[in-house]
Write a protein that holds these residues in place. Structure first.
Motif, PDB file in Angstrom:
ATOM      1  N   SER A   1      -5.314  14.223  -2.447  1.00 19.85           N
ATOM      2  CA  SER A   1      -5.032  12.985  -1.576  1.00 19.85           C
ATOM      3  C   SER A   1      -5.317  11.710  -2.506  1.00 19.85           C
ATOM      4  N   CYS A   2      -4.736  10.344  -2.276  1.00 23.37           N
ATOM      5  CA  CYS A   2      -4.964   9.203  -2.918  1.00 23.37           C
ATOM      6  C   CYS A   2      -4.361   8.370  -1.981  1.00 23.37           C
ATOM      7  N   VAL A   3      -4.902   6.952  -2.289  1.00 18.25           N
ATOM      8  CA  VAL A   3      -4.367   5.731  -1.746  1.00 18.25           C
ATOM      9  C   VAL A   3      -4.329   4.706  -2.751  1.00 18.25           C
TER      10      VAL A   3
ATOM     11  N   ILE B   1     -10.343   6.681   2.655  1.00 19.54           N
ATOM     12  CA  ILE B   1     -10.223   8.187   2.260  1.00 19.54           C
ATOM     13  C   ILE B   1     -11.470   8.937   2.530  1.00 19.54           C
TER      14      ILE B   1
ATOM     15  N   CYS C   1       1.694   7.051  -5.849  1.00 14.76           N
ATOM     16  CA  CYS C   1       0.893   7.934  -5.048  1.00 14.76           C
ATOM     17  C   CYS C   1       1.816   9.313  -5.291  1.00 14.76           C
TER      18      CYS C   1
ATOM     19  N   SER D   1       0.128   5.973   0.156  1.00 13.72           N
ATOM     20  CA  SER D   1      -0.943   6.745   0.714  1.00 13.72           C
ATOM     21  C   SER D   1      -0.284   8.111   0.631  1.00 13.72           C
TER      22      SER D   1
ATOM     23  N   GLN E   1       3.621   3.360  -3.326  1.00 16.56           N
ATOM     24  CA  GLN E   1       3.795   4.737  -2.575  1.00 16.56           C
ATOM     25  C   GLN E   1       4.324   5.617  -3.621  1.00 16.56           C
TER      26      GLN E   1
ATOM     27  N   THR F   1      -4.565   3.561   6.252  1.00 18.21           N
ATOM     28  CA  THR F   1      -4.387   2.171   5.813  1.00 18.21           C
ATOM     29  C   THR F   1      -4.147   1.362   7.068  1.00 18.21           C
TER      30      THR F   1
ATOM     31  N   SER G   1      -1.424  12.765   1.091  1.00 18.67           N
ATOM     32  CA  SER G   1      -2.329  13.741   1.212  1.00 18.67           C
ATOM     33  C   SER G   1      -1.642  15.075   1.626  1.00 18.67           C
TER      34      SER G   1
ATOM     35  N   THR H   1       0.897  -1.247   0.143  1.00 20.75           N
ATOM     36  CA  THR H   1       0.182   0.018   0.042  1.00 20.75           C
ATOM     37  C   THR H   1       0.904   1.327  -0.024  1.00 20.75           C
TER      38      THR H   1
ATOM     39  N   VAL I   1      -6.467  10.381   4.934  1.00 22.11           N
ATOM     40  CA  VAL I   1      -6.468   8.927   4.295  1.00 22.11           C
ATOM     41  C   VAL I   1      -5.955   7.970   5.613  1.00 22.11           C
TER      42      VAL I   1
ATOM     43  N   LEU J   1      -8.423   0.133   3.718  1.00 21.69           N
ATOM     44  CA  LEU J   1      -7.950   1.456   3.193  1.00 21.69           C
ATOM     45  C   LEU J   1      -9.115   2.265   3.006  1.00 21.69           C
TER      46      LEU J   1
END
Length: 585
Positions: free
Chosen positions: A241-243, A56, A224, A22, A221, A38, A24, A20, A36, A54
Protein backbone atom coordinates in the motif's frame (compact mmCIF):
# COMPACT_ATOMS: atom_id res chain seq x y z
CA UNK A 1 -22.35 46.87 14.78
CA UNK A 2 -25.31 48.39 12.95
CA UNK A 3 -24.19 46.88 9.66
CA UNK A 4 -22.59 43.68 8.51
CA UNK A 5 -18.93 43.44 9.40
CA UNK A 6 -16.57 43.04 6.45
CA UNK A 7 -14.93 39.65 6.19
CA UNK A 8 -11.20 40.01 6.58
CA UNK A 9 -9.55 37.19 4.68
CA UNK A 10 -6.03 37.53 3.41
CA UNK A 11 -5.94 33.97 2.05
CA UNK A 12 -7.98 34.23 -1.13
CA UNK A 13 -5.87 33.29 -4.17
CA UNK A 14 -4.18 31.10 -4.84
CA UNK A 15 -5.41 28.44 -2.43
CA UNK A 16 -3.53 25.24 -1.61
CA UNK A 17 -3.71 22.83 -4.57
CA UNK A 18 -2.73 19.19 -4.08
CA UNK A 19 -2.96 16.17 -6.39
CA UNK A 20 -3.21 12.78 -4.67
CA UNK A 21 -3.10 9.10 -5.50
CA UNK A 22 -3.40 5.88 -3.51
CA UNK A 23 -3.30 2.12 -3.93
CA UNK A 24 -3.63 -0.89 -1.63
CA UNK A 25 -3.64 -4.60 -2.49
CA UNK A 26 -3.41 -7.86 -0.56
CA UNK A 27 -0.38 -8.99 -2.57
CA UNK A 28 0.63 -12.58 -1.81
CA UNK A 29 -1.59 -12.66 1.29
CA UNK A 30 -5.20 -13.81 1.26
CA UNK A 31 -6.43 -10.77 3.24
CA UNK A 32 -5.48 -7.12 2.90
CA UNK A 33 -4.92 -5.74 6.40
CA UNK A 34 -3.65 -2.39 5.08
CA UNK A 35 -5.92 0.62 4.65
CA UNK A 36 -5.50 4.05 3.03
CA UNK A 37 -7.61 7.19 2.89
CA UNK A 38 -7.32 10.70 1.45
CA UNK A 39 -9.49 13.79 1.66
CA UNK A 40 -9.14 16.94 -0.45
CA UNK A 41 -12.09 19.17 0.51
CA UNK A 42 -14.28 20.61 -2.23
CA UNK A 43 -15.12 23.58 -0.03
CA UNK A 44 -12.58 26.41 -0.12
CA UNK A 45 -13.44 27.22 3.47
CA UNK A 46 -12.59 23.67 4.60
CA UNK A 47 -9.47 23.63 2.43
CA UNK A 48 -8.21 26.83 4.05
CA UNK A 49 -9.20 26.01 7.62
CA UNK A 50 -8.60 22.24 7.76
CA UNK A 51 -6.36 21.43 4.79
CA UNK A 52 -5.78 18.11 2.99
CA UNK A 53 -5.58 14.81 4.87
CA UNK A 54 -3.76 11.61 3.83
CA UNK A 55 -3.49 8.50 6.03
CA UNK A 56 -2.20 4.95 5.85
CA UNK A 57 -2.40 2.07 8.35
CA UNK A 58 -1.20 -1.52 8.55
CA UNK A 59 -3.14 -4.00 10.67
CA UNK A 60 -0.85 -5.96 12.98
CA UNK A 61 -0.64 -9.41 11.41
CA UNK A 62 -0.63 -11.25 14.76
CA UNK A 63 -3.86 -9.57 15.81
CA UNK A 64 -7.22 -11.20 15.10
CA UNK A 65 -8.73 -7.86 14.08
CA UNK A 66 -5.85 -6.12 12.31
CA UNK A 67 -7.85 -5.40 9.16
CA UNK A 68 -10.77 -3.96 11.15
CA UNK A 69 -8.36 -1.82 13.16
CA UNK A 70 -6.62 -0.29 10.14
CA UNK A 71 -9.89 0.41 8.33
CA UNK A 72 -11.37 1.99 11.44
CA UNK A 73 -8.29 4.15 12.00
CA UNK A 74 -8.01 5.62 8.50
CA UNK A 75 -11.73 6.25 8.06
CA UNK A 76 -12.27 7.77 11.48
CA UNK A 77 -9.15 9.93 11.47
CA UNK A 78 -10.22 11.75 8.32
CA UNK A 79 -13.84 12.00 9.40
CA UNK A 80 -13.14 13.16 12.95
CA UNK A 81 -10.29 15.52 12.02
CA UNK A 82 -12.56 17.51 9.74
CA UNK A 83 -15.13 17.72 12.56
CA UNK A 84 -12.70 19.36 14.98
CA UNK A 85 -13.17 23.10 15.60
CA UNK A 86 -11.48 25.47 13.17
CA UNK A 87 -10.04 27.17 16.23
CA UNK A 88 -7.93 24.11 17.12
CA UNK A 89 -4.42 23.94 15.76
CA UNK A 90 -3.63 21.07 13.38
CA UNK A 91 -1.35 19.52 16.00
CA UNK A 92 -4.03 19.66 18.71
CA UNK A 93 -6.81 18.40 16.43
CA UNK A 94 -4.74 15.53 15.01
CA UNK A 95 -3.42 14.35 18.37
CA UNK A 96 -6.85 14.46 20.01
CA UNK A 97 -8.43 12.64 17.09
CA UNK A 98 -5.82 9.88 17.04
CA UNK A 99 -5.95 9.54 20.84
CA UNK A 100 -9.71 8.96 20.62
CA UNK A 101 -9.24 6.31 17.93
CA UNK A 102 -6.53 4.61 19.99
CA UNK A 103 -8.71 4.41 23.10
CA UNK A 104 -11.65 3.02 21.14
CA UNK A 105 -9.48 0.32 19.57
CA UNK A 106 -7.90 -0.48 22.93
CA UNK A 107 -11.36 -1.04 24.41
CA UNK A 108 -12.32 -3.28 21.49
CA UNK A 109 -9.16 -5.30 22.06
CA UNK A 110 -10.36 -6.25 25.54
CA UNK A 111 -12.66 -8.74 23.88
CA UNK A 112 -9.58 -10.85 23.18
CA UNK A 113 -7.89 -12.73 25.98
CA UNK A 114 -4.48 -13.32 24.42
CA UNK A 115 -1.83 -10.72 25.16
CA UNK A 116 -1.08 -8.19 22.40
CA UNK A 117 -3.92 -9.45 20.26
CA UNK A 118 -6.99 -7.67 19.07
CA UNK A 119 -7.55 -4.38 17.28
CA UNK A 120 -4.00 -3.18 16.57
CA UNK A 121 -2.53 -1.25 13.65
CA UNK A 122 0.27 1.09 12.67
CA UNK A 123 -0.70 4.60 11.62
CA UNK A 124 0.86 7.42 9.64
CA UNK A 125 -1.17 10.53 8.87
CA UNK A 126 -0.31 13.71 6.98
CA UNK A 127 -2.21 17.02 6.99
CA UNK A 128 -1.23 19.69 4.46
CA UNK A 129 -2.62 23.06 5.54
CA UNK A 130 -1.68 26.48 4.19
CA UNK A 131 2.10 26.31 3.75
CA UNK A 132 2.85 23.57 6.30
CA UNK A 133 2.84 19.76 6.36
CA UNK A 134 1.92 18.16 9.71
CA UNK A 135 2.45 14.45 10.37
CA UNK A 136 1.23 12.02 13.06
CA UNK A 137 2.83 8.63 13.43
CA UNK A 138 2.88 5.39 15.45
CA UNK A 139 4.35 2.08 14.26
CA UNK A 140 6.46 1.14 11.24
CA UNK A 141 4.49 2.53 8.33
CA UNK A 142 6.36 5.54 6.92
CA UNK A 143 6.10 9.07 5.53
CA UNK A 144 8.72 10.34 3.08
CA UNK A 145 9.23 13.77 1.54
CA UNK A 146 10.69 14.00 -1.97
CA UNK A 147 12.04 17.33 -3.20
CA UNK A 148 15.12 18.68 -4.94
CA UNK A 149 15.88 15.10 -6.10
CA UNK A 150 16.30 13.99 -2.48
CA UNK A 151 14.23 11.50 -0.48
CA UNK A 152 13.88 12.14 3.26
CA UNK A 153 12.14 9.82 5.72
CA UNK A 154 10.15 12.07 8.08
CA UNK A 155 9.04 9.33 10.47
CA UNK A 156 10.98 6.78 12.50
CA UNK A 157 10.04 3.12 12.83
CA UNK A 158 8.77 2.09 16.27
CA UNK A 159 10.32 -1.38 16.30
CA UNK A 160 12.60 -3.42 18.55
CA UNK A 161 15.16 -5.93 17.29
CA UNK A 162 14.75 -9.24 19.12
CA UNK A 163 17.59 -11.02 17.38
CA UNK A 164 17.75 -13.37 14.48
CA UNK A 165 16.95 -10.54 12.09
CA UNK A 166 13.48 -10.16 13.61
CA UNK A 167 11.83 -6.89 14.62
CA UNK A 168 8.63 -6.43 16.59
CA UNK A 169 6.49 -3.34 17.00
CA UNK A 170 7.12 -1.31 20.12
CA UNK A 171 4.24 1.05 19.45
CA UNK A 172 0.87 0.67 17.68
CA UNK A 173 -2.60 2.16 17.76
CA UNK A 174 -4.80 0.14 20.14
CA UNK A 175 -1.86 -1.41 22.02
CA UNK A 176 -2.29 0.68 25.19
CA UNK A 177 -4.88 3.03 26.64
CA UNK A 178 -2.49 5.95 26.15
CA UNK A 179 -0.76 6.38 22.79
CA UNK A 180 2.55 8.17 22.34
CA UNK A 181 2.18 10.02 19.05
CA UNK A 182 5.14 11.27 17.04
CA UNK A 183 4.29 14.71 15.65
CA UNK A 184 6.31 16.87 13.31
CA UNK A 185 5.88 19.59 10.72
CA UNK A 186 7.63 20.69 7.55
CA UNK A 187 7.46 23.96 5.59
CA UNK A 188 6.03 23.22 2.15
CA UNK A 189 7.47 24.08 -1.23
CA UNK A 190 5.66 23.94 -4.53
CA UNK A 191 6.49 20.66 -6.23
CA UNK A 192 7.00 18.73 -2.97
CA UNK A 193 6.01 15.06 -3.07
CA UNK A 194 4.93 13.15 0.04
CA UNK A 195 4.94 9.35 0.02
CA UNK A 196 3.21 7.20 2.67
CA UNK A 197 4.00 3.47 2.63
CA UNK A 198 3.49 0.27 4.56
CA UNK A 199 6.32 -2.22 4.99
CA UNK A 200 5.11 -4.23 2.01
CA UNK A 201 6.56 -1.40 -0.06
CA UNK A 202 9.53 0.10 1.76
CA UNK A 203 10.92 -3.25 2.96
CA UNK A 204 11.15 -4.47 -0.65
CA UNK A 205 12.22 -1.38 -2.59
CA UNK A 206 15.59 0.32 -2.42
CA UNK A 207 15.91 4.08 -2.12
CA UNK A 208 17.13 4.22 -5.73
CA UNK A 209 14.00 2.39 -6.87
CA UNK A 210 11.80 4.83 -4.96
CA UNK A 211 13.68 7.79 -6.43
CA UNK A 212 13.34 6.39 -9.93
CA UNK A 213 9.54 6.42 -9.63
CA UNK A 214 9.15 9.68 -7.72
CA UNK A 215 11.49 11.52 -10.08
CA UNK A 216 9.20 11.04 -13.07
CA UNK A 217 6.54 13.50 -14.23
CA UNK A 218 3.77 10.95 -13.79
CA UNK A 219 0.64 11.73 -11.81
CA UNK A 220 0.55 10.67 -8.14
CA UNK A 221 -1.90 7.89 -9.00
CA UNK A 222 0.35 6.57 -11.76
CA UNK A 223 3.32 6.68 -9.37
CA UNK A 224 1.35 4.66 -6.78
CA UNK A 225 0.45 2.06 -9.37
CA UNK A 226 4.08 1.85 -10.47
CA UNK A 227 5.30 1.33 -6.89
CA UNK A 228 2.76 -1.45 -6.36
CA UNK A 229 3.90 -3.26 -9.49
CA UNK A 230 7.56 -2.81 -8.56
CA UNK A 231 6.98 -4.24 -5.06
CA UNK A 232 5.22 -7.23 -6.59
CA UNK A 233 8.12 -7.74 -9.03
CA UNK A 234 10.50 -7.69 -6.04
CA UNK A 235 8.49 -10.54 -4.45
CA UNK A 236 6.95 -8.55 -1.60
CA UNK A 237 5.30 -11.12 0.67
CA UNK A 238 3.16 -8.59 2.56
CA UNK A 239 0.18 -6.37 1.80
CA UNK A 240 1.30 -3.54 -0.51
CA UNK A 241 0.00 0.00 0.00
CA UNK A 242 1.04 3.59 -0.65
CA UNK A 243 -0.31 7.13 -0.84
CA UNK A 244 1.28 10.03 -2.71
CA UNK A 245 0.50 13.76 -2.58
CA UNK A 246 2.02 16.38 -4.86
CA UNK A 247 1.88 20.07 -3.90
CA UNK A 248 0.88 21.97 -7.05
CA UNK A 249 0.28 25.47 -5.64
CA UNK A 250 0.72 27.15 -2.27
CA UNK A 251 -1.44 29.95 -0.88
CA UNK A 252 -0.05 33.37 -0.12
CA UNK A 253 1.39 33.61 3.37
CA UNK A 254 -1.39 34.68 5.72
CA UNK A 255 -1.67 36.06 9.21
CA UNK A 256 -2.67 32.57 10.30
CA UNK A 257 0.83 31.36 9.43
CA UNK A 258 2.59 33.52 11.96
CA UNK A 259 0.19 34.68 14.70
CA UNK A 260 -2.20 31.71 15.08
CA UNK A 261 -5.18 33.86 14.22
CA UNK A 262 -7.65 31.00 14.44
CA UNK A 263 -6.31 29.57 17.68
CA UNK A 264 -7.66 32.43 19.75
CA UNK A 265 -10.48 34.37 18.12
CA UNK A 266 -11.62 37.44 20.06
CA UNK A 267 -14.79 37.26 22.14
CA UNK A 268 -17.81 38.79 20.39
CA UNK A 269 -19.08 42.16 21.60
CA UNK A 270 -22.39 42.53 23.45
CA UNK A 271 -25.09 41.55 20.97
CA UNK A 272 -28.54 43.05 20.65
CA UNK A 273 -31.51 42.44 18.36
CA UNK A 274 -30.95 43.84 14.89
CA UNK A 275 -27.14 43.61 14.96
CA UNK A 276 -25.37 41.60 12.26
CA UNK A 277 -22.33 39.44 12.95
CA UNK A 278 -20.55 37.62 10.10
CA UNK A 279 -23.76 37.66 8.06
CA UNK A 280 -26.03 36.46 10.91
CA UNK A 281 -28.73 38.86 12.13
CA UNK A 282 -29.39 38.76 15.87
CA UNK A 283 -33.16 38.27 16.33
CA UNK A 284 -33.54 37.74 20.07
CA UNK A 285 -31.76 36.51 23.18
CA UNK A 286 -32.94 33.06 24.21
CA UNK A 287 -30.78 32.54 27.30
CA UNK A 288 -28.05 34.26 29.25
CA UNK A 289 -25.98 33.28 32.27
CA UNK A 290 -22.66 34.16 33.80
CA UNK A 291 -21.00 31.59 31.49
CA UNK A 292 -22.60 32.07 28.04
CA UNK A 293 -25.30 33.66 25.93
CA UNK A 294 -27.64 32.01 23.42
CA UNK A 295 -29.35 33.94 20.62
CA UNK A 296 -31.82 33.18 17.88
CA UNK A 297 -30.28 34.44 14.63
CA UNK A 298 -31.05 34.44 10.91
CA UNK A 299 -28.53 33.66 8.18
CA UNK A 300 -28.78 36.70 5.89
CA UNK A 301 -27.72 34.63 2.86
CA UNK A 302 -30.25 31.81 3.20
CA UNK A 303 -32.91 33.15 5.58
CA UNK A 304 -32.44 30.06 7.74
CA UNK A 305 -33.14 30.51 11.47
CA UNK A 306 -30.33 29.28 13.72
CA UNK A 307 -29.10 29.46 17.29
CA UNK A 308 -25.81 31.18 18.10
CA UNK A 309 -23.97 30.45 21.35
CA UNK A 310 -21.35 32.94 22.51
CA UNK A 311 -18.90 32.81 25.44
CA UNK A 312 -19.26 35.15 28.40
CA UNK A 313 -16.81 38.01 28.50
CA UNK A 314 -16.33 37.13 32.21
CA UNK A 315 -13.94 34.39 31.04
CA UNK A 316 -12.01 36.28 28.39
CA UNK A 317 -8.69 35.52 30.09
CA UNK A 318 -9.54 31.96 31.13
CA UNK A 319 -7.80 29.66 28.65
CA UNK A 320 -9.38 26.53 30.17
CA UNK A 321 -12.85 27.99 29.70
CA UNK A 322 -12.04 28.98 26.10
CA UNK A 323 -10.76 25.49 25.27
CA UNK A 324 -13.88 23.95 26.78
CA UNK A 325 -16.16 26.30 24.84
CA UNK A 326 -14.38 25.42 21.59
CA UNK A 327 -14.66 21.72 22.44
CA UNK A 328 -18.47 22.00 22.74
CA UNK A 329 -18.77 22.60 18.99
CA UNK A 330 -16.63 19.57 18.19
CA UNK A 331 -18.58 17.33 20.55
CA UNK A 332 -21.85 18.42 18.96
CA UNK A 333 -20.57 17.62 15.48
CA UNK A 334 -19.70 14.07 16.59
CA UNK A 335 -23.25 13.34 17.82
CA UNK A 336 -25.61 12.28 15.04
CA UNK A 337 -29.11 11.77 16.42
CA UNK A 338 -32.58 13.15 15.76
CA UNK A 339 -32.86 13.51 19.56
CA UNK A 340 -29.82 15.79 19.90
CA UNK A 341 -29.57 19.33 18.51
CA UNK A 342 -27.34 19.51 15.44
CA UNK A 343 -24.28 21.75 15.17
CA UNK A 344 -24.19 23.71 11.92
CA UNK A 345 -20.92 23.60 9.99
CA UNK A 346 -20.02 27.12 8.92
CA UNK A 347 -18.92 27.90 5.39
CA UNK A 348 -17.47 31.34 5.95
CA UNK A 349 -14.82 32.69 8.32
CA UNK A 350 -15.64 33.83 11.84
CA UNK A 351 -14.41 37.15 13.11
CA UNK A 352 -14.97 36.14 16.74
CA UNK A 353 -15.67 33.13 18.95
CA UNK A 354 -19.12 31.49 18.72
CA UNK A 355 -20.80 28.46 17.19
CA UNK A 356 -24.13 27.75 15.51
CA UNK A 357 -26.84 25.17 16.15
CA UNK A 358 -30.12 24.29 14.51
CA UNK A 359 -33.11 26.24 15.82
CA UNK A 360 -35.63 23.97 17.57
CA UNK A 361 -39.23 25.08 18.14
CA UNK A 362 -40.59 24.26 21.57
CA UNK A 363 -40.11 24.87 25.28
CA UNK A 364 -37.71 23.47 27.84
CA UNK A 365 -38.88 20.33 29.62
CA UNK A 366 -38.87 22.05 33.01
CA UNK A 367 -41.37 24.63 31.73
CA UNK A 368 -43.39 21.90 30.02
CA UNK A 369 -43.69 19.95 33.29
CA UNK A 370 -45.03 23.03 35.06
CA UNK A 371 -47.67 23.49 32.36
CA UNK A 372 -48.42 19.74 32.11
CA UNK A 373 -48.19 18.25 35.62
CA UNK A 374 -48.35 14.46 35.92
CA UNK A 375 -48.82 13.51 32.24
CA UNK A 376 -50.26 10.10 31.44
CA UNK A 377 -47.83 7.18 31.84
CA UNK A 378 -48.00 6.58 28.09
CA UNK A 379 -46.87 10.14 27.30
CA UNK A 380 -44.24 10.24 30.04
CA UNK A 381 -42.63 6.92 29.11
CA UNK A 382 -42.58 7.99 25.46
CA UNK A 383 -40.55 11.07 26.39
CA UNK A 384 -38.24 9.10 28.68
CA UNK A 385 -37.43 6.68 25.85
CA UNK A 386 -36.56 9.57 23.55
CA UNK A 387 -34.23 11.07 26.16
CA UNK A 388 -32.62 7.64 26.53
CA UNK A 389 -32.03 7.49 22.77
CA UNK A 390 -30.34 10.88 22.97
CA UNK A 391 -28.07 9.63 25.76
CA UNK A 392 -27.29 6.48 23.77
CA UNK A 393 -26.06 8.67 20.91
CA UNK A 394 -23.67 10.37 23.33
CA UNK A 395 -22.49 7.05 24.75
CA UNK A 396 -21.97 5.56 21.28
CA UNK A 397 -19.56 8.46 20.62
CA UNK A 398 -17.61 7.65 23.82
CA UNK A 399 -19.03 10.70 25.60
CA UNK A 400 -20.90 11.20 28.86
CA UNK A 401 -23.34 14.10 29.08
CA UNK A 402 -22.87 14.68 32.85
CA UNK A 403 -25.36 17.55 33.10
CA UNK A 404 -28.65 16.22 31.75
CA UNK A 405 -31.56 18.16 33.23
CA UNK A 406 -35.00 19.36 32.06
CA UNK A 407 -33.64 22.83 31.27
CA UNK A 408 -31.31 21.23 28.68
CA UNK A 409 -34.13 19.38 26.91
CA UNK A 410 -36.50 20.99 24.39
CA UNK A 411 -39.95 19.47 23.76
CA UNK A 412 -42.26 20.52 20.92
CA UNK A 413 -46.05 20.35 20.51
CA UNK A 414 -45.82 16.75 19.30
CA UNK A 415 -43.83 15.76 22.40
CA UNK A 416 -40.64 15.27 20.38
CA UNK A 417 -37.54 15.99 22.42
CA UNK A 418 -34.02 17.23 21.72
CA UNK A 419 -31.08 17.52 24.10
CA UNK A 420 -29.53 20.94 23.42
CA UNK A 421 -26.47 21.41 25.63
CA UNK A 422 -22.88 20.14 25.41
CA UNK A 423 -21.27 22.34 28.04
CA UNK A 424 -20.39 19.63 30.58
CA UNK A 425 -19.81 16.65 28.31
CA UNK A 426 -16.89 14.37 29.18
CA UNK A 427 -15.11 12.75 26.22
CA UNK A 428 -13.16 9.69 27.32
CA UNK A 429 -10.89 9.65 24.29
CA UNK A 430 -9.52 13.18 24.64
CA UNK A 431 -9.64 13.98 28.34
CA UNK A 432 -6.30 13.86 30.10
CA UNK A 433 -8.01 14.06 33.48
CA UNK A 434 -11.57 13.99 34.80
CA UNK A 435 -12.61 17.43 36.02
CA UNK A 436 -15.47 17.33 38.56
CA UNK A 437 -18.57 19.40 37.96
CA UNK A 438 -18.73 22.59 39.94
CA UNK A 439 -21.54 23.10 42.42
CA UNK A 440 -22.51 26.70 41.87
CA UNK A 441 -25.11 26.81 44.63
CA UNK A 442 -27.94 27.71 42.26
CA UNK A 443 -31.22 25.80 42.38
CA UNK A 444 -31.15 22.98 39.87
CA UNK A 445 -27.37 22.68 39.71
CA UNK A 446 -27.21 19.49 41.77
CA UNK A 447 -30.78 18.16 41.55
CA UNK A 448 -30.12 16.02 38.48
CA UNK A 449 -26.35 15.51 38.64
CA UNK A 450 -24.96 12.32 40.10
CA UNK A 451 -23.72 13.21 43.61
CA UNK A 452 -20.54 11.27 42.82
CA UNK A 453 -19.71 13.87 40.11
CA UNK A 454 -19.90 16.63 42.67
CA UNK A 455 -17.53 14.70 44.91
CA UNK A 456 -14.94 14.34 42.14
CA UNK A 457 -15.71 10.81 40.89
CA UNK A 458 -16.46 10.04 37.26
CA UNK A 459 -19.28 7.46 37.23
CA UNK A 460 -19.58 7.43 33.45
CA UNK A 461 -22.77 5.95 32.04
CA UNK A 462 -24.14 5.41 35.55
CA UNK A 463 -24.10 9.18 36.06
CA UNK A 464 -26.30 9.76 33.01
CA UNK A 465 -28.62 6.97 34.18
CA UNK A 466 -28.97 8.79 37.51
CA UNK A 467 -30.02 11.98 35.71
CA UNK A 468 -32.50 10.14 33.47
CA UNK A 469 -34.02 8.30 36.45
CA UNK A 470 -34.38 11.61 38.32
CA UNK A 471 -36.16 13.20 35.36
CA UNK A 472 -38.42 10.13 35.08
CA UNK A 473 -39.25 10.37 38.79
CA UNK A 474 -40.15 14.05 38.37
CA UNK A 475 -42.33 13.40 35.32
CA UNK A 476 -44.38 10.86 37.31
CA UNK A 477 -44.49 12.65 40.66
CA UNK A 478 -43.73 16.35 40.21
CA UNK A 479 -41.01 15.96 42.86
CA UNK A 480 -37.38 14.86 43.23
CA UNK A 481 -36.29 11.44 44.59
CA UNK A 482 -34.28 12.98 47.44
CA UNK A 483 -36.32 16.21 47.67
CA UNK A 484 -34.65 19.62 47.53
CA UNK A 485 -32.35 18.57 50.36
CA UNK A 486 -29.84 17.40 47.77
CA UNK A 487 -29.18 21.05 46.88
CA UNK A 488 -27.78 21.66 50.37
CA UNK A 489 -25.34 18.74 50.27
CA UNK A 490 -21.68 19.76 50.18
CA UNK A 491 -19.70 16.67 51.21
CA UNK A 492 -19.86 12.89 51.43
CA UNK A 493 -21.37 12.99 54.90
CA UNK A 494 -24.25 15.16 53.64
CA UNK A 495 -24.97 12.81 50.77
CA UNK A 496 -24.85 9.75 53.06
CA UNK A 497 -27.76 11.21 55.05
CA UNK A 498 -30.02 11.29 51.99
CA UNK A 499 -32.83 8.73 51.78
CA UNK A 500 -34.86 7.82 48.73
CA UNK A 501 -38.48 8.97 48.93
CA UNK A 502 -40.87 6.41 47.48
CA UNK A 503 -42.47 7.70 44.27
CA UNK A 504 -45.77 6.15 45.35
CA UNK A 505 -45.88 8.52 48.32
CA UNK A 506 -46.34 11.37 45.82
CA UNK A 507 -48.40 9.45 43.27
CA UNK A 508 -50.33 6.46 44.74
CA UNK A 509 -51.03 4.91 41.32
CA UNK A 510 -47.33 4.20 40.74
CA UNK A 511 -46.84 0.40 41.02
CA UNK A 512 -44.21 -1.20 43.21
CA UNK A 513 -42.09 -2.49 40.32
CA UNK A 514 -41.92 0.97 38.73
CA UNK A 515 -40.97 2.61 42.03
CA UNK A 516 -38.18 0.11 42.58
CA UNK A 517 -36.81 0.68 39.08
CA UNK A 518 -36.62 4.41 39.84
CA UNK A 519 -34.94 3.71 43.17
CA UNK A 520 -32.35 1.52 41.49
CA UNK A 521 -31.74 4.22 38.88
CA UNK A 522 -30.82 6.85 41.50
CA UNK A 523 -29.23 4.57 44.08
CA UNK A 524 -26.27 6.34 45.67
CA UNK A 525 -24.54 2.97 46.02
CA UNK A 526 -23.05 2.43 42.56
CA UNK A 527 -22.98 -1.34 43.05
CA UNK A 528 -26.79 -1.24 43.26
CA UNK A 529 -27.40 1.26 40.44
CA UNK A 530 -28.04 0.26 36.83
CA UNK A 531 -24.92 -0.04 34.71
CA UNK A 532 -26.72 -0.17 31.34
CA UNK A 533 -29.13 2.44 30.05
CA UNK A 534 -31.29 -0.14 28.28
CA UNK A 535 -31.81 -2.11 31.50
CA UNK A 536 -33.35 0.96 33.13
CA UNK A 537 -35.62 1.59 30.13
CA UNK A 538 -36.69 -2.07 30.11
CA UNK A 539 -37.55 -1.97 33.81
CA UNK A 540 -39.67 1.20 33.63
CA UNK A 541 -41.47 -0.12 30.54
CA UNK A 542 -42.15 -3.70 31.63
CA UNK A 543 -42.36 -5.12 35.17
CA UNK A 544 -39.16 -6.76 36.35
CA UNK A 545 -40.21 -9.93 38.25
CA UNK A 546 -37.55 -9.21 40.89
CA UNK A 547 -39.39 -6.00 41.75
CA UNK A 548 -42.79 -7.68 42.19
CA UNK A 549 -42.21 -9.04 45.67
CA UNK A 550 -41.40 -7.48 48.99
CA UNK A 551 -37.84 -8.73 49.32
CA UNK A 552 -35.73 -8.71 46.12
CA UNK A 553 -33.05 -10.72 48.00
CA UNK A 554 -35.49 -13.54 48.86
CA UNK A 555 -33.74 -16.88 49.37
CA UNK A 556 -34.00 -19.40 46.58
CA UNK A 557 -35.60 -21.97 48.93
CA UNK A 558 -38.63 -19.74 49.31
CA UNK A 559 -38.75 -18.80 45.64
CA UNK A 560 -41.03 -21.60 44.41
CA UNK A 561 -43.90 -20.67 46.70
CA UNK A 562 -43.46 -17.00 45.82
CA UNK A 563 -43.65 -17.59 42.07
CA UNK A 564 -46.74 -19.76 42.41
CA UNK A 565 -48.51 -17.01 44.33
CA UNK A 566 -47.38 -14.28 41.95
CA UNK A 567 -48.21 -15.95 38.63
CA UNK A 568 -51.82 -14.75 38.53
CA UNK A 569 -50.82 -11.26 39.65
CA UNK A 570 -48.19 -11.19 36.90
CA UNK A 571 -50.80 -11.72 34.18
CA UNK A 572 -53.01 -8.95 35.60
CA UNK A 573 -50.06 -6.56 35.90
CA UNK A 574 -48.97 -7.25 32.33
CA UNK A 575 -52.43 -6.29 31.05
CA UNK A 576 -52.26 -3.01 33.00
CA UNK A 577 -48.80 -2.26 31.59
CA UNK A 578 -49.99 -2.75 28.02
CA UNK A 579 -52.83 -0.30 28.63
CA UNK A 580 -50.91 2.38 30.55
CA UNK A 581 -47.30 2.26 29.36
CA UNK A 582 -47.64 1.66 25.65
CA UNK A 583 -45.80 4.33 23.64
CA UNK A 584 -48.35 4.26 20.85
CA UNK A 585 -50.35 7.45 20.32
Amino acid sequence: MDKEQPIINDVLEPVLAVDTGSASIAGMKSVNEDAVNTEVPNSQYALINKGVSLVIADGVSSAEAGREASEYAVLNFVEEYFRTPDTWSVKHAGQKTLSTINLNLFKKSHAFTQQEKGFLCTFSGLVLKSRTAHFFHAGDSRIYRYGDSELTQLTRDHTVNIGGGRNILSRAVGMDSVLQIDYGKYILKEGDLFLLTTDGVHDFLTEDELLAVLGTDKSPQAMCDALIELAKANYSDDNISCVIAKVLHLPNESRDDFNTKLTRLPFPPDLESGMILDGYRIDSELFASSRSQVYKVTDMETGQPMVMKTPSINFQEDTHYIDKFIQEEWIGKRIDSSYVVKIITQNRPRTCLYYLMEYVEGVSLNKWMIENPLPSPKKAIGMVKQIAKALKAFHDAETIHQDLKPANIIIDDERNIKVIDFGSVFVAGIAEIFIPLEHEGALGTASYSDPHYLQGKNTGVQGDIYALATITYELFTGNLPFSEKIEQCRNTNDFNKLRYISASSHNPVIPLWFDRALEKGVNLDLSKRYTRLQDFIDDVSTPNPLFLHDDPEIEQSRGLVFWQLMSAFWVLTLVIVVLLFSTSS
